[in-house]
Design a protein around this motif. Structure first.
Motif, PDB file in Angstrom:
ATOM      1  N   THR A  44       0.831  -1.198   0.000  1.00  0.00           N
ATOM      2  CA  THR A  44       0.000   0.000   0.000  1.00  0.00           C
ATOM      3  C   THR A  44       0.863   1.245   0.000  1.00  0.00           C
ATOM      4  O   THR A  44       1.923   1.293   0.602  1.00  0.00           O
ATOM      5  CB  THR A  44      -0.917   0.003   1.232  1.00  0.00           C
ATOM      6  OG1 THR A  44      -1.614  -1.241   1.273  1.00  0.00           O
ATOM      7  CG2 THR A  44      -1.916   1.129   1.169  1.00  0.00           C
ATOM      8  N   SER A  45       0.401   2.260  -0.682  1.00  0.00           N
ATOM      9  CA  SER A  45       1.144   3.519  -0.722  1.00  0.00           C
ATOM     10  C   SER A  45       1.286   4.100   0.663  1.00  0.00           C
ATOM     11  O   SER A  45       0.414   3.991   1.510  1.00  0.00           O
ATOM     12  CB  SER A  45       0.438   4.526  -1.638  1.00  0.00           C
ATOM     13  OG  SER A  45       1.068   5.770  -1.576  1.00  0.00           O
ATOM     14  N   LEU A  46       2.416   4.791   0.888  1.00  0.00           N
ATOM     15  CA  LEU A  46       2.685   5.352   2.211  1.00  0.00           C
ATOM     16  C   LEU A  46       1.737   6.484   2.556  1.00  0.00           C
ATOM     17  O   LEU A  46       1.558   6.826   3.710  1.00  0.00           O
ATOM     18  CB  LEU A  46       4.133   5.855   2.276  1.00  0.00           C
ATOM     19  CG  LEU A  46       5.207   4.767   2.137  1.00  0.00           C
ATOM     20  CD1 LEU A  46       6.574   5.417   2.136  1.00  0.00           C
ATOM     21  CD2 LEU A  46       5.103   3.741   3.227  1.00  0.00           C
ATOM     22  N   SER A  47       1.155   7.097   1.548  1.00  0.00           N
ATOM     23  CA  SER A  47       0.267   8.225   1.800  1.00  0.00           C
ATOM     24  C   SER A  47      -1.155   7.796   2.111  1.00  0.00           C
ATOM     25  O   SER A  47      -1.990   8.603   2.453  1.00  0.00           O
ATOM     26  CB  SER A  47       0.246   9.160   0.584  1.00  0.00           C
ATOM     27  OG  SER A  47      -0.225   8.456  -0.554  1.00  0.00           O
ATOM     28  N   ALA A  48      -1.457   6.520   1.983  1.00  0.00           N
ATOM     29  CA  ALA A  48      -2.809   6.048   2.226  1.00  0.00           C
ATOM     30  C   ALA A  48      -3.079   5.961   3.716  1.00  0.00           C
ATOM     31  O   ALA A  48      -2.189   5.858   4.532  1.00  0.00           O
ATOM     32  CB  ALA A  48      -3.028   4.684   1.560  1.00  0.00           C
ATOM     33  N   GLU A 222      12.460  -3.084  -2.015  1.00  0.00           N
ATOM     34  CA  GLU A 222      11.726  -1.824  -1.899  1.00  0.00           C
ATOM     35  C   GLU A 222      10.425  -2.015  -1.123  1.00  0.00           C
ATOM     36  O   GLU A 222      10.017  -1.132  -0.359  1.00  0.00           O
ATOM     37  CB  GLU A 222      11.445  -1.263  -3.287  1.00  0.00           C
ATOM     38  CG  GLU A 222      12.678  -0.691  -3.988  1.00  0.00           C
ATOM     39  CD  GLU A 222      12.319   0.056  -5.250  1.00  0.00           C
ATOM     40  OE1 GLU A 222      11.105   0.127  -5.565  1.00  0.00           O
ATOM     41  OE2 GLU A 222      13.234   0.554  -5.920  1.00  0.00           O
ATOM     42  N   ARG A 223       9.773  -3.148  -1.313  1.00  0.00           N
ATOM     43  CA  ARG A 223       8.540  -3.408  -0.559  1.00  0.00           C
ATOM     44  C   ARG A 223       8.834  -3.512   0.933  1.00  0.00           C
ATOM     45  O   ARG A 223       8.077  -2.994   1.765  1.00  0.00           O
ATOM     46  CB  ARG A 223       7.888  -4.691  -1.064  1.00  0.00           C
ATOM     47  CG  ARG A 223       7.270  -4.589  -2.443  1.00  0.00           C
ATOM     48  CD  ARG A 223       6.739  -5.917  -2.906  1.00  0.00           C
ATOM     49  NE  ARG A 223       5.679  -6.405  -2.054  1.00  0.00           N
ATOM     50  CZ  ARG A 223       5.099  -7.609  -2.173  1.00  0.00           C
ATOM     51  NH1 ARG A 223       5.507  -8.432  -3.106  1.00  0.00           N
ATOM     52  NH2 ARG A 223       4.143  -7.968  -1.354  1.00  0.00           N
ATOM     53  N   VAL A 224       9.924  -4.177   1.288  1.00  0.00           N
ATOM     54  CA  VAL A 224      10.294  -4.279   2.699  1.00  0.00           C
ATOM     55  C   VAL A 224      10.668  -2.909   3.254  1.00  0.00           C
ATOM     56  O   VAL A 224      10.312  -2.542   4.382  1.00  0.00           O
ATOM     57  CB  VAL A 224      11.450  -5.285   2.870  1.00  0.00           C
ATOM     58  CG1 VAL A 224      11.934  -5.311   4.311  1.00  0.00           C
ATOM     59  CG2 VAL A 224      11.020  -6.675   2.443  1.00  0.00           C
ATOM     60  N   LEU A 225      11.396  -2.110   2.436  1.00  0.00           N
ATOM     61  CA  LEU A 225      11.777  -0.770   2.878  1.00  0.00           C
ATOM     62  C   LEU A 225      10.553   0.112   3.077  1.00  0.00           C
ATOM     63  O   LEU A 225      10.485   0.897   4.029  1.00  0.00           O
ATOM     64  CB  LEU A 225      12.726  -0.140   1.858  1.00  0.00           C
ATOM     65  CG  LEU A 225      14.151  -0.692   1.809  1.00  0.00           C
ATOM     66  CD1 LEU A 225      14.917  -0.071   0.645  1.00  0.00           C
ATOM     67  CD2 LEU A 225      14.885  -0.420   3.115  1.00  0.00           C
ATOM     68  N   GLU A 226       9.568   0.003   2.184  1.00  0.00           N
ATOM     69  CA  GLU A 226       8.350   0.793   2.335  1.00  0.00           C
ATOM     70  C   GLU A 226       7.595   0.400   3.594  1.00  0.00           C
ATOM     71  O   GLU A 226       7.020   1.252   4.272  1.00  0.00           O
ATOM     72  CB  GLU A 226       7.459   0.598   1.101  1.00  0.00           C
ATOM     73  CG  GLU A 226       7.962   1.305  -0.152  1.00  0.00           C
ATOM     74  CD  GLU A 226       7.020   1.105  -1.317  1.00  0.00           C
ATOM     75  OE1 GLU A 226       5.996   0.421  -1.140  1.00  0.00           O
ATOM     76  OE2 GLU A 226       7.313   1.616  -2.406  1.00  0.00           O
ATOM     77  N   TYR A 227       7.602  -0.898   3.897  1.00  0.00           N
ATOM     78  CA  TYR A 227       6.923  -1.359   5.116  1.00  0.00           C
ATOM     79  C   TYR A 227       7.593  -0.780   6.361  1.00  0.00           C
ATOM     80  O   TYR A 227       6.924  -0.245   7.257  1.00  0.00           O
ATOM     81  CB  TYR A 227       6.936  -2.887   5.154  1.00  0.00           C
ATOM     82  CG  TYR A 227       6.449  -3.458   6.463  1.00  0.00           C
ATOM     83  CD1 TYR A 227       5.094  -3.486   6.772  1.00  0.00           C
ATOM     84  CD2 TYR A 227       7.351  -3.965   7.393  1.00  0.00           C
ATOM     85  CE1 TYR A 227       4.648  -4.008   7.973  1.00  0.00           C
ATOM     86  CE2 TYR A 227       6.906  -4.487   8.598  1.00  0.00           C
ATOM     87  CZ  TYR A 227       5.554  -4.505   8.882  1.00  0.00           C
ATOM     88  OH  TYR A 227       5.121  -5.011  10.076  1.00  0.00           O
TER      89      TYR A 227
END
Length: 768
Positions: A44-48, A222-227
């Motif tokens: 999910t986007s970080l802005s959501a 990148e998915r792990v970093l976003e999490y």
């Protein structure tokens, strides 16, 4: 490191191919598609507002085997595992790997401007739409394989061999006619020895190189970093050390580094209190971003810079950066960033008013209420519900601080709660529960206030910011200390696991709060050397919390009074009152200082000067519905009236507030109210005829209140209060003519005095 493809994704492609070939039975369709979807679902986007789920790790061959082992396929006599292994072991060379990806085109519906290859498509095959989730996955896998360089393709092939190797025994058992080298068809017929140089150059010492483990792709990283970035921003957690080690191993110097690595490093260094490292990582992140000539997020660089400066106490630099953020957001027409900047600037001006004034900050034009109305209207226009919920919570804090009334504060809280539940804004639930706890604490409903903190810790600790969980634990510990339950307070403080937050600011808050509770206990036990040391630590500590600073000032005033420095205590009250007026602080804090001042005047023999202060404190408390402050103010008024020989009025006032104060679970306040009631009754007894029944009844009633006060003083280990009760009991016994009992109470007084004032207390409770 591959950009997208990994051996596990080849296994997913094989499952998709089996599904399209109608080999998956009906009962296995949902588990198979769910497994593939769980591995492909984007973060999910970080802005959501919705919290992103934790990214799944790459599926191992054991996961595929477990999924397909017990499923009977649509091919007679074959299980789904047999067909899956056939797909995998059919890729028996690097050329076959190219052919596998080239053949995936036959599983897609041909576009209108693209002719289908001459390969005949079976009639039972299901074709995937090019815009379906599986179709997009197949198309991207083809495109990424075509873009791969030869070196990366070879690494993917060798990693695939290691990924597939655990199934060789099962494959040989079900296909006994396979060659001795089923992994690579090019080695079949060459009759190479195990130590042949050609084999060693191609695959190392073994065709299944144990060192060639599956590495995540750049997209997986990148998915792990976003999490983790979402948890850093929303919850305030830092990355565990073992995860840092994995990142450092995965992100080798030769691999392409994502710009999110610098952003995660910035947040991690910021939470750790590393000012220099946070600045360096932030500059690296946005220098990397501007290389792509994408300056649409330049205002967010300034926003994070301003927050970072303010967190380290550089308010002038923070104001300059925030003003630049507002100007840039207006220029780029970024309404969301603009609204958040204005909201944060208003919050900062309320949290640190003196520092902001010294830094040259000029508040928004108009009243604060108008500013909140502006932010709410803009949040509704842009449908930024997170900002609207935060604004309502900030308005609740303003309402409580101004003493405008509990109903208005509850209205804002319920509106914020509705937004949090409707739009799944989990990051604001912790703050909402803490504010509800504050509201009920001001109403004197201590049990309900403690229950909301318990709800936060038990049900929302994992979805709320770590700071809220730490504050809830500290608040529960403070409530337990007020009731004399020091062991429970120690348990609550111990629940704050240092490995949970690993942030400097929260560590300082937790340490300062522990010292605050320790200082309160030392003052009650009359352990002045330890109290002086704890007070010195608090005054020289690094905590910048206004709440802790005010509590430290209150305890310093109590320390000065206990030490007999009444002039210094009066000067400290005046200084604190002046600071609160300059900061436009909470009305609750003003009332506390007023009550302390009138009690100090009464103690030094000038009760008349404090009567007006107590009356004003009671009036403001009643208007703002601050019931604990109202009980204390009324008690102070009764004490002053008793010193003026108005014992009947004092008794009626105390009769009105004592039953309510008992529900507040503040043992010190209850003990003091009981003691003042005993003084009023003793005064009434003095007005009766000596030896009369009325005098005896009043003295007996006064002694009963003294016993109740002694119970609460003993519960909180207040030595000064226990001595006062023993002295009053001795006085009443002497008044009755029972000199032996009076002598016993006097001896117990002397014994308690010698034990506690001449020796350090034993068995001290440590607040850790």
């Amino acid at each position: 490191m591959s950009r997208y493809l990994t051996p596990s994704k080849i296994g997913l492609l094989a499952l998709v191919a089996l599904y399209c070939d109608s080999a998956v039975p009906n009962r296995a369709i949902i588990p198979t598609l769910s497994f593939v979807t769980s591995q492909l679902a984007p973060s999910t986007s970080l802005s959501a507002d919705i919290t992103p789920n934790k990214p799944e790790s790459a599926a191992s061959i054991e996961n595929f085997t477990k999924l397909t082992a017990n499923q009977i396929s649509n091919v007679p006599g074959r299980s789904l595992l047999d067909l899956f292994l056939k797909k995998l072991w059919a890729i028996d060379s690097l050329d076959a790997l190219h052919g596998f990806f080239h053949g995936l085109n036959s599983y897609l519906v041909s576009s209108s401007d693209q002719a289908r290859d001459e390969v005949e498509i079976p009639s039972h095959r299901l074709l995937l739409s090019r815009v379906s989730p599986f179709g997009i996955f197949v198309r991207r896998a083809q495109l990424e394989f075509i873009r791969m360089q030869f070196h990366d393709t070879v690494h993917l092939w060798i990693s695939f061999l290691a990924f597939r190797s655990p199934t060789e025994a099962v494959w040989r058992k079900r296909n006994p006619t396979v060659s001795n080298n089923p992994a690579d068809a090019n080695l079949h017929g060459l009759d190479l020895a195990s130590n042949d140089r050609l084999k060693h150059l191609c695959y190392g010492s073994s065709i299944y190189n144990e060192d060639e483990q599956e590495k995540p792709s750049s997209e997986d990283v990148e998915r792990v970093l976003e999490y983790h970035l979402d948890r850093l921003q929303r919850l305030g957690n830092r990355i565990p050390q073992d995860m840092k080690d994995k990142f450092s191993t995965t992100l080798s110097p030769s691999a392409s580094t994502s710009n999110l690595v610098h952003f995660v490093s910035f947040f991690d260094a910021w939470r750790a209190g590393d000012y220099t490292g946070a600045f360096e990582s932030l500059h690296r992140y946005f220098d990397y971003t501007t290389q792509t000539r994408d300056k649409s997020y330049y205002q967010y660089a300034l926003l994070h810079m301003a927050i970072l400066q303010a967190d380290f106490g550089c308010f002038s630099e923070a104001i300059a950066a925030m003003n630049e953020t507002i100007a840039t957001a207006r220029e780029n027409q970024d309404v969301s960033c603009l609204n958040f900047s204005l909201s944060w600037l208003n919050h900062l001006s309320k949290a640190y008013p003196m520092e902001m004034k010294r830094a040259g900050y000029i508040a928004m034009v108009g009243s604060e209420k108008e500013g909140f109305d502006f932010l709410k209207s803009k949040a509704i226009e842009t449908k930024t519900w997170n900002l609207l919920s935060s604004t309502l919570l900030s308005q609740t804090k303003l309402t409580l601080a101004a003493g405008d009334g509990i109903p208005e504060a509850l209205e804002h809280l319920y509106q914020s709660s509705h937004l949090n539940m409707t739009h799944h804004i989990n990051s604001n639930v912790g703050t909402q529960l803490l504010l509800q706890s504050s509201v009920y604490g001001r109403l004197g409903l201590t049990y309900l206030a403690d229950a909301y903190c318990e709800i936060l810790m038990d049900s929302y600790a994992t979805t709320s910011p770590v700071e809220d969980a730490v504050r809830a634990s500290c608040r529960r510990a403070y409530t337990a200390t007020q009731s004399g339950m020091y062991e429970e307070a120690t348990v609550f403080m111990g629940k704050v696991n240092p490995t949970l937050h690993r942030t400097l600011k929260l560590h300082q808050y937790h340490t300062s709060f522990s010292k605050l509770l320790r200082l309160k206990l030392d003052l009650r036990r009359r352990n002045f050397p330890a109290a002086r040391y704890s007070l010195h630590q608090l005054e020289s500590g690094a905590s910048s919390e206004p709440e802790l600073d005010f509590q430290t000032d209150l305890l310093e005033i109590q320390f000065l009074q206990a030490a007999g420095s009444f002039s210094a205590a009066f000067d400290k009250i005046e200084d604190s009152n002046h600071e609160l007026r300059c900061e436009n602080a909470d009305v609750h804090q003003h009332i506390h200082l007023l009550v302390l001042k009138c009690l100090l005047l009464s103690r030094v023999g000038k009760p008349i000067r404090g009567f007006t202060m107590a009356l004003r404190a009671a009036a403001v408390s009643y208007r703002a519905k601050l019931l604990p402050a109202l009980w204390e103010s009324v008690g102070a008024m009764a004490n002053i009236l008793s010193s003026l020989c108005e014992y009947g009025v004092a008794r009626r006032l105390l009769d009105a507030v004592i039953p309510q104060a008992l529900g507040g679970k503040d043992a010190a306040l209850c003990a003091q109210l009981y003691l003042w009631q005993a003084d009023a009754l003793a005064g009434l007894a003095g007005q009766e005829a000596h030896g009369s029944n009325g005098q005896a009844a009043l003295l007996s009633e006064a002694e009963g209140y003294i016993d109740r006060a002694d119970y609460y003083f003993t519960k909180i280990q207040d030595i000064r209060g226990e001595c006062d009760t023993l002295g009053k009991k001795a006085t009443i016994a002497r008044k009755r003519g029972d000199l032996k009992l009076a002598q016993d109470w006097a001896e117990r007084y002397v014994t308690l005095y010698q034990e506690q004032f001449e020796h350090d207390p034993k068995g001290a409770v440590e607040f850790r």
